[in-house]
Design a protein around this motif. Structure first.
Motif, mmCIF file in Angstrom:
data_model
loop_
_atom_site.group_PDB
_atom_site.id
_atom_site.type_symbol
_atom_site.label_atom_id
_atom_site.label_comp_id
_atom_site.label_asym_id
_atom_site.label_seq_id
_atom_site.Cartn_x
_atom_site.Cartn_y
_atom_site.Cartn_z
ATOM 1 N N PHE B 455 0.820 -1.220 0.000
ATOM 2 C CA PHE B 455 0.000 0.000 0.000
ATOM 3 C C PHE B 455 0.855 1.272 0.000
ATOM 4 O O PHE B 455 0.558 2.235 -0.656
ATOM 5 C CB PHE B 455 -0.858 0.066 1.267
ATOM 6 C CG PHE B 455 -1.561 -1.203 1.635
ATOM 7 C CD1 PHE B 455 -2.826 -1.462 1.159
ATOM 8 C CD2 PHE B 455 -0.962 -2.151 2.473
ATOM 9 C CE1 PHE B 455 -3.494 -2.625 1.502
ATOM 10 C CE2 PHE B 455 -1.621 -3.318 2.818
ATOM 11 C CZ PHE B 455 -2.893 -3.556 2.330
ATOM 12 N N ASN B 456 1.922 1.217 0.812
ATOM 13 C CA ASN B 456 2.683 2.403 1.248
ATOM 14 C C ASN B 456 1.816 3.261 2.167
ATOM 15 O O ASN B 456 0.599 3.255 2.072
ATOM 16 C CB ASN B 456 3.254 3.207 0.086
ATOM 17 C CG ASN B 456 4.379 2.434 -0.593
ATOM 18 O OD1 ASN B 456 5.139 1.738 0.061
ATOM 19 N ND2 ASN B 456 4.458 2.539 -1.909
ATOM 20 N N ARG B 457 2.465 3.932 3.075
ATOM 21 C CA ARG B 457 1.721 4.617 4.129
ATOM 22 C C ARG B 457 2.098 6.091 4.227
ATOM 23 O O ARG B 457 3.155 6.507 3.758
ATOM 24 C CB ARG B 457 2.011 3.965 5.490
ATOM 25 C CG ARG B 457 1.739 2.472 5.549
ATOM 26 C CD ARG B 457 0.268 2.161 5.537
ATOM 27 N NE ARG B 457 0.025 0.761 5.911
ATOM 28 C CZ ARG B 457 -1.075 0.086 5.604
ATOM 29 N NH1 ARG B 457 -2.038 0.664 4.907
ATOM 30 N NH2 ARG B 457 -1.231 -1.159 5.988
ATOM 31 N N GLY B 458 1.217 6.835 4.900
ATOM 32 C CA GLY B 458 1.500 8.246 5.216
ATOM 33 C C GLY B 458 1.412 8.415 6.722
ATOM 34 O O GLY B 458 2.053 7.686 7.462
ATOM 35 N N GLY B 459 0.597 9.365 7.180
ATOM 36 C CA GLY B 459 0.362 9.491 8.624
ATOM 37 C C GLY B 459 0.989 10.724 9.237
ATOM 38 O O GLY B 459 1.596 11.560 8.564
ATOM 39 N N ALA B 603 0.089 12.988 6.592
ATOM 40 C CA ALA B 603 0.420 12.856 5.172
ATOM 41 C C ALA B 603 -0.552 11.898 4.497
ATOM 42 O O ALA B 603 -0.815 10.807 4.998
ATOM 43 C CB ALA B 603 1.853 12.379 5.008
ATOM 44 N N GLU B 604 -1.094 12.342 3.389
ATOM 45 C CA GLU B 604 -2.030 11.517 2.635
ATOM 46 C C GLU B 604 -1.556 11.376 1.201
ATOM 47 O O GLU B 604 -0.783 12.198 0.722
ATOM 48 C CB GLU B 604 -3.424 12.165 2.663
ATOM 49 C CG GLU B 604 -4.127 11.881 3.964
ATOM 50 C CD GLU B 604 -5.327 12.787 4.198
ATOM 51 O OE1 GLU B 604 -5.745 13.462 3.258
ATOM 52 O OE2 GLU B 604 -5.799 12.798 5.345
ATOM 53 N N GLY B 605 -2.064 10.369 0.534
ATOM 54 C CA GLY B 605 -1.754 10.216 -0.883
ATOM 55 C C GLY B 605 -0.549 9.354 -1.174
ATOM 56 O O GLY B 605 0.059 9.474 -2.240
ATOM 57 N N ALA B 606 -0.201 8.461 -0.242
ATOM 58 C CA ALA B 606 0.914 7.537 -0.511
ATOM 59 C C ALA B 606 0.557 6.707 -1.741
ATOM 60 O O ALA B 606 -0.541 6.162 -1.828
ATOM 61 C CB ALA B 606 1.152 6.630 0.687
ATOM 62 N N GLY B 607 1.454 6.626 -2.665
ATOM 63 C CA GLY B 607 1.168 5.879 -3.902
ATOM 64 C C GLY B 607 1.579 4.429 -3.758
ATOM 65 O O GLY B 607 2.677 4.142 -3.299
ATOM 66 N N PRO B 608 0.702 3.503 -4.151
ATOM 67 C CA PRO B 608 1.033 2.086 -4.021
ATOM 68 C C PRO B 608 2.271 1.706 -4.808
ATOM 69 O O PRO B 608 2.558 2.306 -5.843
ATOM 70 C CB PRO B 608 -0.182 1.364 -4.597
ATOM 71 C CG PRO B 608 -1.226 2.385 -4.787
ATOM 72 C CD PRO B 608 -0.589 3.722 -4.794
#
Ligand code: FES
Ligand code: FES
Lengths: 160, 760
Positions: B455-459, B603-608
Motif C-alpha cells: 500500500f505504502n503509508r503516510g500518517g 500525510a495523505e496520498g501515498a502511492g502504491p
C-alpha cells in the motif's frame, strides 16, 4: 573479585584499564575505554561487528579476553582515518552507500582493510568469502562488495 | 494565503537539480568512522547495568517469585517483577506490558519474569541466579496449525475469538478472524475453466537486525523519565510507555539513537519499561542491552503462516476469482498485523471476485512483530505459486499472464481505495525487457519470477526547517532514519530552496522537540517527511519573498523565488539585483526576525508500490542445496530521490527474502525451547551466499507527492520467496510449497519429482 591491571596500545595510544577476568576485549573497548565504534552484534564470534586488529591479526574482539590485550597493538575503526583524511575504504563506502544502517560498517571496514593488506587485488568471490564473517542485514552486500572493489582499485593505483 | 498539503502536487515539468542525484548522506561519515551513536553507545555517569531473567519454559504458571536473596546481594540496586508494573485493564496496553514482564503466566521460552540493576554486569548476572521462580509447567503449543486443533493446549482459558460469528464455544487459541470480500466469488469460480487450489506453509523468521535492542533509562526524583534507545518510532514508544507505566506523556522524553537495523522489529519495545522501573527504584540511570540470544528468544519474529489459496482462470488466461484462508501465528499476543495479508495478497490483479479470510492464532512463541510489508510476503509466496501453475497450465509466459491481468488506474481495490496512476504494468514490461529474463540457463538451473504489492503509508508527521543567519539551513525531523530517509529529505529541501544539498543539515529530534510522528514503518517516512519538509520549505520561501519585498519596498506580489534567489517578478517592479537566501537571512533581524518554516500534517496520498523479481537458481541434485545465481529486482519507486538509497532497499529486501526462502527458521526442542538462538545456527545470508543484486528503478510518478515518490522499503521483500520457489520448480519440476526450501526439503521434492516422472 580482584580486577587485572592491563596496559595496551589502541590506535597508537597507550591505555591502561582494570578488567574483570571474564570481560572481553570488546567489553573493555566499549565500556572501559568508551571506544564504542566497535560494535556488538552477537558476542559469540558469529557476526563480525566487533572486528579489530590485534597485533596485525584480524580478530573478533568478543572472542578475546580483555587481559589478553596486555602489551598488544590494537587497531579499531576509530584509527582508520588519518587526521581528516578518510581511508580509501571509508571514502568508497560513502560514495557507494556501502553503509546503510551502519552497525556492521566498522567491523566490515576493519575486515576489508585486513583483506587488502594480504590481497590488494581480490576478485569479487574472494571479497565475498573474506567478508562472509561480517553479517549485514541491510544492504544485501552488493554495495559493500562494490565499495571494497573500488577502494582496492584506488589503493592499487595510489601505490603504482 | 497559507499553503497546505493539498498544494503539494507533482509537477512533471519541473527541472530538477538535486533530486535524482546521489550525494553522500549526512550520516555517512559518522557511520564509517565509528562516531555514529547506536542504541548501546550511550553511557551516563553512575549508570547501572540491568539484566533480565527469562522463563526457561514455553508455557508455565508463575506461582511465586522470590527476589529477596538477589536484592540482598552487594551491588544490586533494584529488582523488579510483575508486581512493579501497574495493573491495566485488558487490551492493547496490558498485552504490551505482559509481554515486557510476564504476569500470571510465562508464555514462551525467553519471556521476561524479573530484572535486576547492579553496579556491574557480573553482579547483575549473579543476582539473576539468586531469583527463585516457582513455575507450574503447562503443556505448550508452537505451530499455528497445532494450536487450532481441538485438543491443543490453551493459552488463555477466557479468550473469546473476535470477528467470528458464532464464536467457537469453549476455549480456543484463535484470537481473531477478519474477512475481506468483493464481488461474487462463487460466480467467479463458475466462470473459470481452470482452478488451482494449493496449501502453503511459511515459518517464522527473525527480522535479524545486527544491532540488539539497547536502552538507557534515567528516572529523576521529580518523576521525569529520560530514555535513550534504538527505535523505529520514539514518539510511539513514548505514548505506549506512558500508557503501560501510567505516566504523563510529557514527562517522558525519548531520544532515538542511530538505528542498527529494524525492518519492523523495532516498532515495539521490550526492556525499555523494565529499565525505567529499575531506574525509578535505584534512583540511577540503568542500561539494558539485550544479548543476541535474548533478541532471538524474546523479540521479533515474523508470523509463521498456513494458507490455502484458490484461483480460477478462463482458458485464455483471464483470472475470474480468488479465495484464501490464512492462518497467522502471533505468539501469545496480537501483533501480526495479519489484516494486511487478505487486503494486499491479490491486489495488483484486475480481480473482481475475491474472498480472503485471515485468522490470528496464539501460541507459545515470542509475540510477533512487524517485518517489511507485515504478513504479506508469506501469503504472496502462495498466490504467486498458484499463478505460476496457472501460467504453466495454459503454456503462457508468466509475465504475459500477469500483464493480461494487471490492475491499472481506476481499479477499485478490496480495501476500498481506487488506484490512481500506478506502475504495475510498467514494472512488468521493464522486467520482460530486461536481458536477465531471456538469458540462457544451464543444466539444473531454473528461472522464476514473482510480483508483489504494498500500500505504502503516510500518517502523522512533523518537521521544522530553519534558515540560519548565513543562509544555510537546518532541518529538524521526527522519524528515525532506517535507511536513507535523511539524505532524501535534505535533497528535497535543497531542491525547493535552490541551494546545494551540503548546505542543508538535518537532525532527528527527540520527542520533546516536535509534535507527534508516527513510527517509521510501512515505507512512509521519505514520502511523509518529504511532504512535511517541502511544505516547511515553501512556507519559508513565502517569508523570504515577503522579506525581500520589504527590503526593496515593493508589493509582495512583485517578487518571485527562483533558483535560490528572490527576483523582481518583472522589470515593471524595478531594477533590483536578485537576493540570495543568505542576503535575506542576513537582514532577518531588521525585517521581522528569524526565518523558518514548519509543518504538522497527516500525510495523505501515498502511492502504491509494485515490484517484479527475476531469479535464477541452480539446484544441486545430490544435496538439495539451492544456489542463487542471478537476481534482478524491478520496482516502481515513483521517483527515486536518491537512487543509491532506493537500490539499497531493493537489494537488502531481496537478500532478506533469500534467507527466509532458503534458510531461516526457528528450531524448537520438545519442551518448546528455541535451539538455534544465535547467529551460528540461525543463519542469515552472508556475503558468499549471494550474487550482486541487479536493480531496475521504474518511475511512474505519484501525482500526490511534490516529487512523485512512492515508498520503496516493503515491496522488495514481498515477491522474493515466491520467485525463488518458482525458479526451483523450473529447475527440478516441482514447486516447493513450504519454507524454508532447505536442502533436505528440496532433496525430498527432487525425489518426488523423479518418482512422478517415472510413473508417467
Ligand atoms: S560481536 Fe563479536 S562476532 Fe558478533
Ligand atoms: S548496514 Fe545495516 S547491518 Fe549492514
Amino acid at each position: 573479585m580482584a580486577r587485572s591491571h592491563v596496559t595496551t596500545t589502541v590506535n597508537g595510544d597507550e591505555y591502561e584499564f582494570l578488567c574483570d577476568a571474564e570481560q572481553t576485549l570488546l567489553d573493555v573497548l566499549r565500556d572501559e575505554l568508551f571506544l564504542t565504534g566497535t560494535k556488538e552484534g552477537c558476542a559469540t564470534g558469529d557476526c563480525g561487528a566487533c572486528s579489530v586488529m590485534l597485533d596485525g591479526r584480524l580478530v573478533c574482539a568478543c572472542l578475546v579476553l580483555g587481559v589478553e590485550a596486555a602489551g598488544k597493538l590494537i587497531e579499531t575503526i576509530e584509527g582508520l582515518a588519518h587526521g581528516d583524511e578518510l581511508h580509501p575504504l571509508q571514502q568508497k563506502f560513502l560514495e557507494h552507500n556501502g553503509a546503510q544502517c551502519g552497525i556492521c560498517t566498522p567491523g566490515t571496514l576493519i575486515a576489508a582493510k585486513a583483506l587488502l593488506a594480504v590481497n590488494p587485488d581480490p576478485s569479487e568471490t574472494e571479497i565475498r568469502y573474506w567478508l562472509a564473517g561480517n553479517l549485514c542485514r541491510c544492504t544485501g552486500y552488493d554495495k559493500i562488495i562494490r565499495a571494497v572493489m573500488a577502494a582496492a582499485e584506488e589503493m592499487r593505483e595510489g601505490r603504482s | 494565503m497559507t499553503i497546505t498539503q493539498d498544494d503539494l502536487r507533482f509537477d512533471p515539468d519541473r527541472k530538477l537539480k538535486v533530486v535524482g542525484t546521489t550525494p553522500i548522506k549526512p550520516d555517512g561519515v559518522d557511520k564509517v568512522t565509528g562516531r555514529a551513536k547506536f542504541g548501546a553507545d550511550t553511557h551516563l555517569p553512575g549508570m547501572l547495568v540491568g539484566k533480565v531473567l527469562r522463563s526457561p519454559h514455553a508455557h508455565a504458571i508463575i506461582k511465586s517469585i522470590d527476589t529477596s536473596s538477589a536484592a540482598a546481594l552487594a551491588g544490586v540496586k533494584a529488582v523488579v517483577t510483575r508486581d512493579d508494573f501497574p495493573e491495566l485493564p485488558p487490551g492493547e496496553f496490558r498485552d504490551i506490558s505482559s509481554n515486557c514482564m510476564a504476569r500470571e503466566k510465562a508464555f514462551y521460552d525467553g519471556h521476561a519474569v524479573a530484572a535486576v540493576a547492579a553496579t556491574s554486569e557480573r553482579i547483575a548476572k549473579k543476582a539473576l541466579k539468586l531469583i527463585e521462580v516457582d513455575y507450574q509447567v503447562l503443556p505448550h503449543v508452537i505451530d499455528v496449525m497445532d494450536a487450532i486443533k481441538p485438543d491443543a493446549p490453551i493459552l488463555f482459558e477466557d479468550m473469546v475469538t473476535k470477528g467470528m460469528d458464532p464464536a467457537p464455544d469453549g476455549p480456543t487459541n484463535i484470537l481473531q478472524r477478519k474477512e475481506f470480500t468483493m464481488g461474487d466469488v462463487d460466480a467467479g469460480f463458475a466462470e473459470a475453466d481452470i482452478i488451482v487450489e494449493r496449501e502453503f506453509d511459511t515459518k517464522p523468521m527473525h527480522q535479524g537486525y545486527i544491532e540488539p535492542q539497547a536502552c538507557v533509562a534515567n528516572f529523576t526524583e521529580d518523576g521525569q523519565t529520560e530514555l535513550w534507545c534504538c527505535t523505529q518510532g520514539h514518539f510511539v514508544f513514548r505514548t505506549r510507555l506512558a500508557a503501560v507505566l501510567k505516566m504523563d506523556i510529557s514527562r517522558i522524553r525519548v531520544t532515538q539513537s542511530e538505528l542498527g537495523g529494524g525492518f519492523g522489529g523495532k516498532t515495539m519495545f521490550y526492556a525499555e519499561p523494565v529499565a525505567i522501573l529499575l531506574s525509578r527504584k535505584a534512583n540511577r540511570p540503568v542500561k539494558i542491552t539485550l544479548t543476541r540470544n535474548e533478541v532471538l528468544r524474546a523479540t521479533g519474529p515474523v508470523a509463521g503462516t498456513h494458507s490455502r489459496i484458490k484461483m480460477g482462470m478462463t482458458k485464455d488466461g483471464r483470472f475470474t476469482a480468488a479465495e484464501a484462508e490464512l492462518y497467522f501465528q502471533t505468539g501469545p499476543f496480537t501483533g501480526s498485523a495479519f489484516a494486511n495479508a487478505p487486503q494486499a495478497m491479490f491486489t495488483r490483479y484486475d480481480l473482481q471476485n475475491i474472498r480472503a479470510v485471515g485468522y490470528e492464532v496464539v501460541s507459545n512463541r515470542p509475540k510477533v512483530n512487524a517485518f517489511r510489508a507485515p504478513c504479506v510476503p508469506q501469503v504472496v509466496f502462495g498466490v504467486e505459486g498458484v499463478i505460476h501453475e496457472l501460467a504453466r497450465k495454459i503454456g503462457m509466459d508468466p509475465i504475459d499472464l500477469r500483464l493480461k491481468n494487471a490492475a491499472t488506474e481506476g481499479y477499485k481495490t478490496i480495501y476500498g481505495a481506487t488506484f490512481g496512476p500506478i506502475g504495475y504494468v510498467e514494472t512488468l514490461e521493464a522486467a520482460k525487457a530486461h536481458p536477465h529474463y531471456t538469458a540462457p540457463l544451464g543444466p539444473d538451473q531454473g528461472r522464476g519470477i514473482a510480483t508483489g504489492f504494498w500500500f505504502n503509508r503516510g500518517g502523522e508527521t512533523t518537521a521544522s526547517l530553519n534558515i540560519t543567519p548565513d543562509g544555510t539551513v537546518t532541518l529538524l525531523l521526527g522519524n528515525p532514519d532506517v535507511a536513507g530517509s535523511r539524505v532524501s529529505i535534505c535533497m528535497m529541501a535543497a531542491e525547493e530552496l535552490g541551494i546545494p544539498v551540503d548546505k542543508v543539515r538535518p537532525i532527528i529530534g527527540d520527542t520533546s522537540t516536535l509534535g507527534f510522528n508516527r513510527v517509521t514503518a510501512g515505507s512512509r517516512v521519505t514520502f511523509s517527511a518529504g511532504m512535511a519538509i517541502v511544505l516547511s520549505a515553501r512556507k519559508a520561501i513565502e517569508t523570504l519573498c515577503q522579506r525581500a519585498a520589504m527590503m526593496w519596498d515593493v508589493p509582495e506580489d512583485g517578487v518571485v523565488f527562483e533558483d535560490g534567489h528572490v527576483r523582481p517578478a518583472s522589470s515593471n517592479v524595478g531594477d533590483f539585483e536578485p537576493l540570495s537566501i543568505a542576503d535575506i537571512a542576513k537582514k532577518a533581524t531588521e525585517t521581522g526576525g528569524p526565518i523558518a518554516g514548519h509543518a504538522e500534517i497527516v500525510a495523505e496520498g501515498a502511492g502504491p508500490g509494485f515490484g517484479c523479481h527475476i531469479v535464477d537458481v541452480e539446484v544441486d541434485k545430490e544435496t538439495g542445496a539451492v544456489k542463487i545465481l542471478r537476481y534482478t529486482v524491478v520496482e516502481d519507486a515513483g521517483k527515486a530521490i536518491h537512487p543509491h538509497q532506493v537500490e539499497g532497499q531493493y537489494q537488502g529486501g531481496a537478500v532478506q527474502g533469500i534467507g527466509w526462502a532458503l534458510n531461516e527458521e526457528y528450531i524448537y526442542d520438545k519442551d518448546g525451547r528455541m535451539e538455534n538462538a544465535g547467529f551460528l545456527d540461525y543463519r542469515i545470508p552472508v556475503a558468499s551466499d549471494v550474487p550482486m543484486i541487479d536493480t531496475v528503478i521504474v518511475e511512474v510518478p505519484n501525482p500526490l507527492h511534490p516529487y512523485g515518490l512512492r515508498g520503496v522499503g516493503e515491496v522488495p521483500l514481498v515477491p522474493t520467496m515466491a520467485a525463488i520457489a518458482n525458479a526451483i520448480d523450473d529447475a527440478i519440476g516441482i514447486r516447493p510449497r513450504s519454507l524454508p526450501m532447505s536442502p533436505p526439503k528440496v532433496l525430498k521434492l527432487i525425489e518426488e519429482a523423479e518418482m512422478s516422472r517415472d510413473q508417467a
